[in-house]
Design a protein around this motif. Structure first.
Motif: not given
Length: 155
Positions: A20-21, A27-31, A36-39
């Motif tokens: 998840p990390a 996600l941060v790198l993609a802007g 992450v809310a679900e796994a």
């Protein structure tokens, strides 16, 4: 999405807290502003200690349970049973079934293509860092192939 390459002596639940990390970092790198809310994981990740850890991170889990005769909760913290019961309820619901079907169709098929067709099942490199880089590159090449196929169609 994220993928990790771990040592062969580590079970799936031991590598799961890192994923998840890594997905958050991607996600941060993609802007993206999303979190992450679900796994959604396969049954190899079913572990009583993993589910409460993900609950603490505010991540809803959809992890099918392994076949087991019975479970004993007397010697475990109450958070383990609560996380297990909530996960079981979610997995057996319509959304849980839909998400696990989607994971099987998309993720497992992709891993099969990368590992079998793309030669990613075995590594001839030494060191986890080098193997991880090679695996990431193979996944990137697979994704590039999908994009090219989408743009130009059947060549």
């Amino acid at each position: 999405m994220a993928t990790t390459v771990t040592f062969a002596d580590k079970a799936d639940p031991h590598s799961a807290p890192v994923t998840p990390a890594l997905a958050e970092a991607n996600l941060v790198l993609a802007g993206s502003e999303e979190e992450v809310a679900e796994a959604v994981m396969d049954k190899g990740y079913d572990d009583n200690g993993l589910l409460p850890d993900l609950v603490e991170q505010a991540i809803r889990t959809y992890v099918p349970e392994r076949r087991q005769k019975s479970r004993s909760w007397t010697d475990k913290p109450q958070a383990y049973e609560q996380a297990f019961r909530a996960n079981r309820r979610r997995v057996r619901g319509d959304k849980g079934r839909r998400l696990n079907r989607w994971r099987s169709e998309r993720c497992e098929r992709t891993f099969a293509h990368v590992c079998e067709t793309g030669g990613g099942r075995r590594a001839w490199l030494r060191g986890q860092t080098k193997v991880s880089k090679a695996h990431t590159l193979k996944c990137a090449v697979y994704n590039l192939g999908l994009l090219l196929h989408k743009v130009w169609g059947n060549c």
